[in-house]
Design an enzyme around this catalytic site. Structure first.
Site, PDB file in Angstrom:
ATOM      1  N   HIS A   1      -0.455  12.640  -6.441  1.00 18.76           N
ATOM      2  CA  HIS A   1      -0.705  11.660  -5.380  1.00 18.76           C
ATOM      3  C   HIS A   1       0.492  10.700  -5.227  1.00 18.76           C
ATOM      4  CE1 HIS A   1      -4.580  11.025  -3.166  1.00 18.76           C
ATOM      5  NE2 HIS A   1      -3.891  10.026  -2.656  1.00 18.76           N
TER       6      HIS A   1
ATOM      7  N   PRO B   1      -0.244  14.687   3.375  1.00 15.53           N
ATOM      8  CA  PRO B   1      -1.207  13.781   4.018  1.00 15.53           C
ATOM      9  C   PRO B   1      -1.007  12.331   3.576  1.00 15.53           C
ATOM     10  CG  PRO B   1      -2.266  15.077   2.276  1.00 15.53           C
ATOM     11  CD  PRO B   1      -0.891  15.636   2.449  1.00 15.53           C
TER      12      PRO B   1
ATOM     13  N   TYR C   1       0.835  -1.204   0.000  1.00 15.01           N
ATOM     14  CA  TYR C   1       0.000   0.000   0.000  1.00 15.01           C
ATOM     15  C   TYR C   1       0.874   1.260   0.000  1.00 15.01           C
ATOM     16  CZ  TYR C   1      -2.976   3.670   2.005  1.00 15.01           C
ATOM     17  OH  TYR C   1      -3.616   4.860   2.255  1.00 15.01           O
TER      18      TYR C   1
ATOM     19  N   ARG D   1       6.156   9.352   1.144  1.00 14.08           N
ATOM     20  CA  ARG D   1       6.779   8.078   1.527  1.00 14.08           C
ATOM     21  C   ARG D   1       7.991   8.228   2.444  1.00 14.08           C
ATOM     22  NH1 ARG D   1       5.076   7.701  -3.677  1.00 14.08           N
ATOM     23  NH2 ARG D   1       3.581   6.056  -4.205  1.00 14.08           N
TER      24      ARG D   1
ATOM     25  N   THR E   1      -8.321  17.337  -1.931  1.00 15.28           N
ATOM     26  CA  THR E   1      -7.600  16.505  -2.897  1.00 15.28           C
ATOM     27  C   THR E   1      -8.503  16.213  -4.088  1.00 15.28           C
ATOM     28  OG1 THR E   1      -6.229  15.532  -1.180  1.00 15.28           O
ATOM     29  CG2 THR E   1      -6.444  14.271  -3.212  1.00 15.28           C
TER      30      THR E   1
ATOM     31  N   SER F   1      -4.464  13.577   6.858  1.00 14.95           N
ATOM     32  CA  SER F   1      -5.339  12.933   5.870  1.00 14.95           C
ATOM     33  C   SER F   1      -6.750  12.688   6.409  1.00 14.95           C
ATOM     34  CB  SER F   1      -4.723  11.580   5.497  1.00 14.95           C
ATOM     35  OG  SER F   1      -5.675  10.736   4.903  1.00 14.95           O
TER      36      SER F   1
ATOM     37  N   LYS G   1      -5.254  20.197  -3.914  1.00 13.16           N
ATOM     38  CA  LYS G   1      -4.103  19.280  -4.043  1.00 13.16           C
ATOM     39  C   LYS G   1      -4.361  18.343  -5.224  1.00 13.16           C
ATOM     40  CE  LYS G   1      -1.510  15.808  -1.350  1.00 13.16           C
ATOM     41  NZ  LYS G   1      -1.863  14.490  -1.896  1.00 13.16           N
TER      42      LYS G   1
ATOM     43  N   TYR H   1     -10.997  14.463   1.570  1.00 13.29           N
ATOM     44  CA  TYR H   1     -11.574  13.739   0.439  1.00 13.29           C
ATOM     45  C   TYR H   1     -13.043  14.098   0.458  1.00 13.29           C
ATOM     46  CZ  TYR H   1      -7.546  10.705  -0.466  1.00 13.29           C
ATOM     47  OH  TYR H   1      -6.312  10.218  -0.813  1.00 13.29           O
TER      48      TYR H   1
HETATM   49  C1  FMN Z   1       0.564   5.420   1.696  1.00 15.58           C
HETATM   50  C2  FMN Z   1       0.119   6.735   1.148  1.00 15.58           C
HETATM   51  C3  FMN Z   1      -1.108   7.251   1.543  1.00 15.58           C
HETATM   52  C4  FMN Z   1      -1.537   8.487   1.056  1.00 15.58           C
HETATM   53  N1  FMN Z   1      -2.713   8.998   1.511  1.00 15.58           N
HETATM   54  C5  FMN Z   1      -3.128  10.200   1.051  1.00 15.58           C
HETATM   55  C6  FMN Z   1      -4.328  10.773   1.546  1.00 15.58           C
HETATM   56  O1  FMN Z   1      -4.993  10.212   2.401  1.00 15.58           O
HETATM   57  N2  FMN Z   1      -4.705  11.968   1.026  1.00 15.58           N
HETATM   58  C7  FMN Z   1      -3.978  12.630   0.080  1.00 15.58           C
HETATM   59  O2  FMN Z   1      -4.356  13.707  -0.371  1.00 15.58           O
HETATM   60  N3  FMN Z   1      -2.807  12.109  -0.382  1.00 15.58           N
HETATM   61  C8  FMN Z   1      -2.377  10.930   0.079  1.00 15.58           C
HETATM   62  N4  FMN Z   1      -1.188  10.425  -0.357  1.00 15.58           N
HETATM   63  C9  FMN Z   1      -0.355  11.212  -1.299  1.00 15.58           C
HETATM   64  C10 FMN Z   1       0.612  12.126  -0.539  1.00 15.58           C
HETATM   65  O3  FMN Z   1      -0.084  13.154   0.132  1.00 15.58           O
HETATM   66  C11 FMN Z   1       1.631  12.795  -1.476  1.00 15.58           C
HETATM   67  O4  FMN Z   1       0.933  13.437  -2.507  1.00 15.58           O
HETATM   68  C12 FMN Z   1       2.644  11.807  -2.051  1.00 15.58           C
HETATM   69  O5  FMN Z   1       2.946  10.785  -1.150  1.00 15.58           O
HETATM   70  C13 FMN Z   1       3.909  12.541  -2.455  1.00 15.58           C
HETATM   71  O6  FMN Z   1       4.785  11.682  -3.118  1.00 15.58           O
HETATM   72  P1  FMN Z   1       5.998  10.897  -2.423  1.00 15.58           P
HETATM   73  O7  FMN Z   1       5.394   9.775  -1.655  1.00 15.58           O
HETATM   74  O8  FMN Z   1       6.800  10.451  -3.579  1.00 15.58           O
HETATM   75  O9  FMN Z   1       6.733  11.867  -1.534  1.00 15.58           O
HETATM   76  C14 FMN Z   1      -0.729   9.203   0.136  1.00 15.58           C
HETATM   77  C15 FMN Z   1       0.514   8.687  -0.244  1.00 15.58           C
HETATM   78  C16 FMN Z   1       0.944   7.482   0.265  1.00 15.58           C
HETATM   79  C17 FMN Z   1       2.310   6.971  -0.130  1.00 15.58           C
END
Ligand code: FMN
Length: 410
Positions: free
Chosen positions: A304, A127, A74, A359, A205, A156, A280, A179
């Site tokens: 994302h 988030p 995930y 991440r 988002t 988030s 976003k 969301y």
């Molecule tokens: C496991 C995971 C869960 C995420 N959950 C959300 C979320 O709940 N809401 C959201 O807007 N973005 C979510 N994202 C996206 C992050 O906010 C962000 O845009 C993204 O992780 C940035 O890229 P990077 O992981 O390469 O740094 C999630 C990303 C990951 C890896």
């Protein structure tokens, strides 16, 4: 038998879920060797403590070893072939830095201002949902690490800790990510709760309206022998019931999918709340111009983390057109693939006010809890400070396009 049926039902839910994926491809040997997040330094060994880390990528293999396969999947997953996920990383190498010399860089100020609030650094915790799936301390650990260092944190909608508790762990106001859901009554309840908790900014988002194909997540889930349904009940209401922000709300028929989302929703949200509204997931000059037209207060250029649509475009490559389109009328942030201080410097030089990480801090969290997050933030700050010194700038406000060569135009 019943457990197997539960698991089948859960996998079926995964298949239909826009947040968790629906891949069906077979497990591949290559995937077991390397994931898109692995930078494959040949001499990399597993670190035993946060202080052994030389850079943030050192946390990834430990997270991978520590997490159950489905949870790691995930975290790691992109969509389809994970091409956009990889593009987010390789995009940075298309820009080079023009360093200036003979500037007094003995004092470096990394602070930045957003909507009247000051932050010690332009590195923002993006988030990330379900953080207790990565470590028992979940969002509390991330918030404590961020708060102690003055990093902005965006919580988030899918958090496993409430906005009130995360705000108190941070020690001050945080931003809330929304969301939209398909049910206005639920959306409104989330917005009101974020307002009551003191959040000054709402981050809507918009890059995940309905469904996605997270095959890497699905492949890892197939390797997981645990009974997923003993924790997650299948279906959206079951998923949301485990999230404290939905406590006390009637979730019958509610879904986080929102395929009908349009700019009218943005207008309605603006009319509903006094919080600043940030979108976003904007990638184009056209949507940036519409954001100005609809009175949006800020933009996060994001795909994302390559986990929404497989557009193949790095966010760092989308950033300049969005910055140009808003003409300074609102702050623009960017996230996706940021792993180095030089990445942050390039994003600032291309016009980002701040940079989100997803991440990297979760690798730190999964590997070592809060000390892992602490170290990830310290490493990135140290690298950014070093790059600022090398480039001859003493504050983030001085970083501008004169420090960048767009290698795509050579
Ligand atoms: C496991 C995971 C869960 C995420 N959950 C959300 C979320 O709940 N809401 C959201 O807007 N973005 C979510 N994202 C996206 C992050 O906010 C962000 O845009 C993204 O992780 C940035 O890229 P990077 O992981 O390469 O740094 C999630 C990303 C990951 C890896």
């Amino acid at each position: 038998m019943e457990k197997a049926a539960d698991r089948r039902r859960f996998l079926k839910f995964l298949a239909a879920s826009p947040l968790l994926g629906r891949g069906t491809a077979q497990w591949g040997a290559a995937l077991a060797e390397a994931t898109p997040n692995d930078n494959r330094a040949p001499e990399r060994t597993l670190i035993a403590s946060p202080n052994d880390a030389l850079n943030v990528l050192d946390f990834e293999p430990v997270a991978r070893q520590t997490l159950p396969p489905a949870h790691y999947g995930y975290l790691a997953t992109g969509v389809d072939d994970d091409a956009t996920l990889q593009a987010n990383r390789t995009g940075f190498s298309k820009f080079q830095i023009r360093a200036r010399r003979l500037v007094d860089v003995s004092r470096i100020d990394t602070s930045m201002e957003l909507f009247g609030a000051n932050w010690k650094t332009p590195i923002v915790l993006a988030p990330v949902g379900s953080q207790k799936a990565f470590h028992a301390d979940g969002e509390m650990a991330s918030a404590r690490a961020a708060g102690a260092r003055g990093h902005l944190l965006i919580l988030s909608t899918g958090s496993t800790t409430s906005v009130e508790n995360v705000t108190s762990a941070w020690g001050g106001p945080i931003w809330y990510q929304l969301y939209p859901t398909d049910t206005w009554r639920i959306t409104q309840a989330l917005v009101r709760r974020a307002e009551r908790a003191g959040c000054p900014v709402l981050v809507l988002t918009v890059d995940l309206p309905a469904g996605r194909n997270t095959e890497t997540a699905a492949r890892f889930a197939k390797k997981d022998t645990r009974q997923c349904a003993s924790c997650h009940q299948p279906g959206w209401p079951g998923f949301l019931r485990r999230k404290p922000m939905f406590d006390g709300l009637d979730l019958s028929g509610v879904s986080l999918s929102s395929p009908g989302l349009t700019w009218e929703f943005v207008r309605r949200l603006k009319d509903t709340t006094k919080m600043k509204l940030v979108l976003k997931g904007i990638e184009t000059r056209e949507d940036a111009a519409l954001s100005v037209k609809y009175g949006v207060d800020g933009i996060i250029v994001s795909n994302h983390g390559g986990r929404a649509q497989e557009g193949g475009r790095a966010t760092i490559e989308c950033l300049p057109e969005v910055v140009d389109a808003v003409q300074g009328k609102m702050p623009v942030l960017v996230d996706g693939g940021v792993r180095r201080g030089t990445d942050i410097f390039k994003a600032l030089a291309l016009g980002a006010k701040a940079v989100g990480i997803g991440r990297p801090y979760i690798w730190g969290l999964a590997a070592f809890g809060q000390p892992g997050v602490d170290k990830v933030l310290d490493l990135l700050t140290r690298e950014l400070t070093l790059m600022m010194r090398h480039a001859g700038v003493t504050s983030v406000g001085q970083v501008n396009r004169s420090f960048i060569i767009d290698g795509r135009r050579q």
